[in-house]
Design a protein around this motif. Structure first.
Motif, PDB file in Angstrom:
ATOM      1  N   ASN A  76     -33.527  42.423 144.272  1.00 29.35           N
ATOM      2  CA  ASN A  76     -34.820  42.539 144.941  1.00 29.35           C
ATOM      3  C   ASN A  76     -35.914  41.712 144.274  1.00 29.35           C
ATOM      4  N   GLN A  77     -35.521  40.597 143.664  1.00 28.42           N
ATOM      5  CA  GLN A  77     -36.491  39.607 143.229  1.00 28.42           C
ATOM      6  C   GLN A  77     -36.628  38.522 144.299  1.00 28.42           C
ATOM      7  N   ASP A  78     -35.913  38.733 145.407  1.00 22.89           N
ATOM      8  CA  ASP A  78     -35.925  37.851 146.564  1.00 22.89           C
ATOM      9  C   ASP A  78     -35.043  38.525 147.608  1.00 22.89           C
ATOM     10  N   LEU A  79     -34.762  37.842 148.701  1.00 21.23           N
ATOM     11  CA  LEU A  79     -33.920  38.437 149.735  1.00 21.23           C
ATOM     12  C   LEU A  79     -32.520  38.748 149.208  1.00 21.23           C
ATOM     13  N   SER A  80     -32.002  37.907 148.332  1.00 19.67           N
ATOM     14  CA  SER A  80     -30.638  38.032 147.822  1.00 19.67           C
ATOM     15  C   SER A  80     -30.630  38.481 146.365  1.00 19.67           C
ATOM     16  N   ASN A  81     -29.424  38.727 145.841  1.00 20.00           N
ATOM     17  CA  ASN A  81     -29.227  39.034 144.420  1.00 20.00           C
ATOM     18  C   ASN A  81     -28.926  37.753 143.655  1.00 20.00           C
ATOM     19  N   MET A  82     -29.345  37.699 142.395  1.00 22.26           N
ATOM     20  CA  MET A  82     -28.870  36.654 141.494  1.00 22.26           C
ATOM     21  C   MET A  82     -27.932  37.308 140.490  1.00 22.26           C
ATOM     22  N   THR A  83     -26.718  36.773 140.375  1.00 24.71           N
ATOM     23  CA  THR A  83     -25.698  37.337 139.490  1.00 24.71           C
ATOM     24  C   THR A  83     -25.516  36.436 138.282  1.00 24.71           C
ATOM     25  N   ILE A  84     -25.371  37.052 137.122  1.00 27.86           N
ATOM     26  CA  ILE A  84     -25.228  36.316 135.865  1.00 27.86           C
ATOM     27  C   ILE A  84     -23.970  36.816 135.155  1.00 27.86           C
ATOM     28  N   VAL A  85     -23.060  35.898 134.844  1.00 29.94           N
ATOM     29  CA  VAL A  85     -21.811  36.238 134.168  1.00 29.94           C
ATOM     30  C   VAL A  85     -21.817  35.618 132.777  1.00 29.94           C
ATOM     31  N   GLU A  86     -21.598  36.449 131.784  1.00 28.02           N
ATOM     32  CA  GLU A  86     -21.561  35.976 130.393  1.00 28.02           C
ATOM     33  C   GLU A  86     -20.156  35.477 130.070  1.00 28.02           C
ATOM     34  N   GLY A  87     -20.073  34.205 129.628  1.00 30.22           N
ATOM     35  CA  GLY A  87     -18.799  33.593 129.306  1.00 30.22           C
ATOM     36  C   GLY A  87     -18.626  33.399 127.814  1.00 30.22           C
ATOM     37  N   LYS A  88     -17.786  32.450 127.463  1.00 35.47           N
ATOM     38  CA  LYS A  88     -17.444  32.211 126.056  1.00 35.47           C
ATOM     39  C   LYS A  88     -18.610  31.598 125.286  1.00 35.47           C
ATOM     40  N   GLU A  89     -19.320  30.659 125.902  1.00 33.00           N
ATOM     41  CA  GLU A  89     -20.388  29.944 125.198  1.00 33.00           C
ATOM     42  C   GLU A  89     -21.766  30.134 125.820  1.00 33.00           C
ATOM     43  N   ILE A 140     -14.068  28.714 134.016  1.00 34.34           N
ATOM     44  CA  ILE A 140     -15.488  28.428 133.884  1.00 34.34           C
ATOM     45  C   ILE A 140     -16.010  29.186 132.669  1.00 34.34           C
ATOM     46  N   ASP A 141     -16.395  28.456 131.659  1.00 30.41           N
ATOM     47  CA  ASP A 141     -16.907  29.039 130.410  1.00 30.41           C
ATOM     48  C   ASP A 141     -15.975  30.124 129.875  1.00 30.41           C
TER      49      ASP A 141
END
Length: 642
Positions: A110-123, A257-258
């Protein structure tokens, strides 16, 4: 006697009528409102609320107001002016902030119409679908960094080609890092063509209609905008686009990916022309993009778009269950909240799958029995096992207009009855309808009687003839506005509500030029390949004015070395890549950057020529003549009046 309305001022919203209150009561009786499971899921994993500061642009323009929907409280009873089911959905959407989906996966909602997703990887981190605007995406990333380690962005993934899933990319990465290879951008095959074409070729009409769909012109309150069903509303910031550097093209394709393993499932022509789902093996996390959210989605968007295929949609969800259903432990999408637990996520995917399949198959079954589009839309009801599950309610799409879209997908707009083959235009038909009904006064008197009985659909339909026959008749516009308003109050779909209430507002007050999103942004123009650009130019050619004229131009791009031949003949503008005409009226030499600046109105052809950025060999008069035939589009065209 002319209808003059019942309120003291025609421009003010009116309260819910008794008929609307009865309709709201029926919804309360039909659906299991005592089930609070969705609220538990929407609150799960909460870490921090959204920042409460207004997000503003460089000129002080408002881009996002995080307090706009504070009037929608969890646990508060629905007002009479809002469908109780839509009110419930709006309460859920309004649960905002930073959330943990599972270990190493986070969402800003709800910081906009959609969600922003963040995935923590190796680096570092990988960001999925960075919202609509660069400004809102930056605030979302800053919120994440405030509560998690500040690791660098290693990759961005666009799940599909709609603007709310890529427009904020410059708020989270620097294009220089993309060009250097420090950051990779992944997208499904066909992403760039779909994203650019949708926002350019019919972009003006789509964007104007989107002001209705998302309620951008309405106040946020109980008689106005309460959300769009998919999210609250759209941000109004800077729409950006950095082209992808890695294209996903095959189902089953796998990328590391990462340090994490991603498996992809291609889903073109489902919710978007270019779309993909994916699975993160190490996290046992399935991302359904926008194919399995907590609503019946659009198979046709009311803002205008190519029709989507519900059969393909259902098959992609079935494939996701087959590929990952045995081991996945959480499914999350780019709108709404996740579903945890293997049994629960399979049930969610299965119900969504069966809903789209039912719409496809039942529409065709009835069509093959001879029923027409509107008849089918009125007859079809989803089975209770689907219809009484809140995640399958029509908060964004609707069963009615999705069924109509499916009919058109297979059979087109013509229903087979020759009486509907060549109908009069709305204005000409309306004049005759009004005459046959005994004139405007008689029509409005009879329509008022239907309004008093709560038959708002008929009132809106019949009074529309009075409005189109005489758009200066304010009494007719007031009565139609009153009918649309009650239909809006009753609507379960956010876009239906917003269309009805925006129409009512413009009937009462006229078209007001208020802030609204512009998807044809500079990045969108820059991302157009030259073939699409010349198609866009041809679409703007005023055929009747150009008919009977012939102009041939050669265009040489000094930086890319591309060459094109343009031929305006028979009222159309054709182009051929890699060709030059010997009999050209003129040859233009310029860079692609100069072309972009002219299209974006950052310079004019005249100024570019005077600076030497454009060289013209041959007849400048012919070039100017061709340019004179190109139409510009007024964004604020009428919708509810002729």
């Amino acid at each position: 006697m002319l209808y003059v309305g019942t309120a003291t001022s025609a421009d003010k919203p009116k309260p819910a009528s008794n008929a609307t209150k009865a309709a709201q009561s029926h919804i309360k009786d039909f659906l299991p409102f005592s089930d609070k499971t969705s609220f538990d899921l929407a609150n799960k994993g909460f870490i921090a609320p959204l920042p409460q500061e207004m997000v503003k642009g460089k000129k002080g323009n408002l881009i996002w107001d995080p307090t706009k929907y504070d009037f929608i409280k969890q646990g508060a009873a629905s007002p009479d002016s809002v469908n109780p089911s839509l009110w419930r959905q709006s309460q859920l959407i309004n649960i905002s902030g930073l959330f943990e989906v599972t270990d190493g996966i986070y969402q800003v909602r709800n910081q906009d119409l959609s969600n922003m997703t963040i995935v923590e990887g190796k680096e570092g981190i990988t960001i999925f679908d960075p919202l609509i605007s660069a400004e809102t995406a930056k605030v979302a990333l800053d919120l994440y960094y405030k509560h998690r380690p500040k690791k660098p962005v290693k990759a961005v993934v666009y799940t599909h080609s709609h603007v709310d899933h890529y427009g904020g990319v410059r708020g989270v990465v620097d294009e220089a890092d993309v060009k250097s290879g420090k950051v990779k951008i992944y997208a499904p095959e066909g992403f760039l063509d779909a994203a650019v074409a949708e926002n350019v070729m019919a972009g003006n009409a789509m964007s104007r209609r989107a002001t209705y769909m998302y309620g951008n012109l309405l106040p946020a309150d109980a008689t106005g905008q309460v959300g769009a069903g998919l999210g609250t509303t759209t941000s109004a910031g800077t729409v950006t686009l950095i082209p992808p550097t890695v294209t996903i093209s095959k189902t089953g394709e796998s990328h590391t990916i990462d340090g994490l393993t991603y498996e992809f499932l291609m889903a073109p022509d489902s919710e978007a022309p270019s779309e993909m789902l994916f699975y993160i093996k190490e996290k046992k996390a399935l991302n359904a993009a926008e194919d399995a959210t907590h609503t019946l989605h659009n198979t046709y968007s009311l803002r205008g778009a190519k029709i989507r295929d519900p059969l393909k949609w259902s098959k992609y969800l079935n494939a996701a269950k087959d590929m990952w259903g045995d081991e996945a432990q959480v499914v999350f999408s780019m709108h709404h909240w996740p579903v945890w637990g293997n049994k629960q996520l399979n049930e969610h995917l299965g119900l969504q799958r069966d809903m789209y399949r039912y719409i496809n198959d039942e529409t065709l079954r009835l069509a093959n029995q001879g029923y027409t589009m509107v008849e089918i839309a009125e007859r079809i009801e989803l089975p209770d096992a689907i219809a009484k599950h809140f995640s399958n309610r029509g908060y964004y799409g609707s069963l009615n207009h999705d069924v109509k879209a499916t009919y058109v997908l297979y059979l087109g707009w013509f229903v087979g009855n020759p009486a509907t083959l060549h109908v009069l235009t709305p204005v000409e038909a309306s004049k005759r309808y009004v005459e046959m009904m005994g004139g405007t006064d008689s029509l409005l008197q009879k329509a008022q009687q239907y309004f008093d009985k709560g038959e708002y659909r008929w009132v809106a339909q019949v009074v529309n003839h009075a409005v189109f026959a005489d758009p200066n008749n304010q009494a007719a516009k007031n009565l139609q506005a009153d009918a649309l308003e009650q239909l809006g109050y009753q609507a379960e779909s956010g876009p239906w509500r917003n269309f009805y209430l925006t129409g009512a507002q413009e009937l009462r007050n006229g078209v007001k030029q208020l802030p609204a999103p512009n998807t044809a942004s500079p990045d969108t123009v820059r991302a157009m390949n030259l073939d699409l650009f010349f198609d866009y130019l041809a679409m703007r050619l005023n055929g009747p004015k150009a008919a009977g004229k012939r102009i041939v131009l050669n265009v040489n791009f000094t930086d890319t070395k591309d060459k094109y031949r343009l031929e305006m003949v028979n009222g159309v503008l054709n182009h051929s890549a890699g060709k030059q005409a010997k009999d050209a009226d003129a040859t233009l030499s310029l860079s692609r950057e100069t072309l972009n600046n002219i299209v974006l109105q950052q310079t004019t052809m005249k100024d570019a020529r005077s600076k030497g950025d454009v060289k013209v060999d041959g007849s400048e008069a012919k070039l100017n003549e061709l340019l004179s035939y190109l139409d510009s589009f007024d964004f604020w065209f009428n919708i509810v009046t002729p």
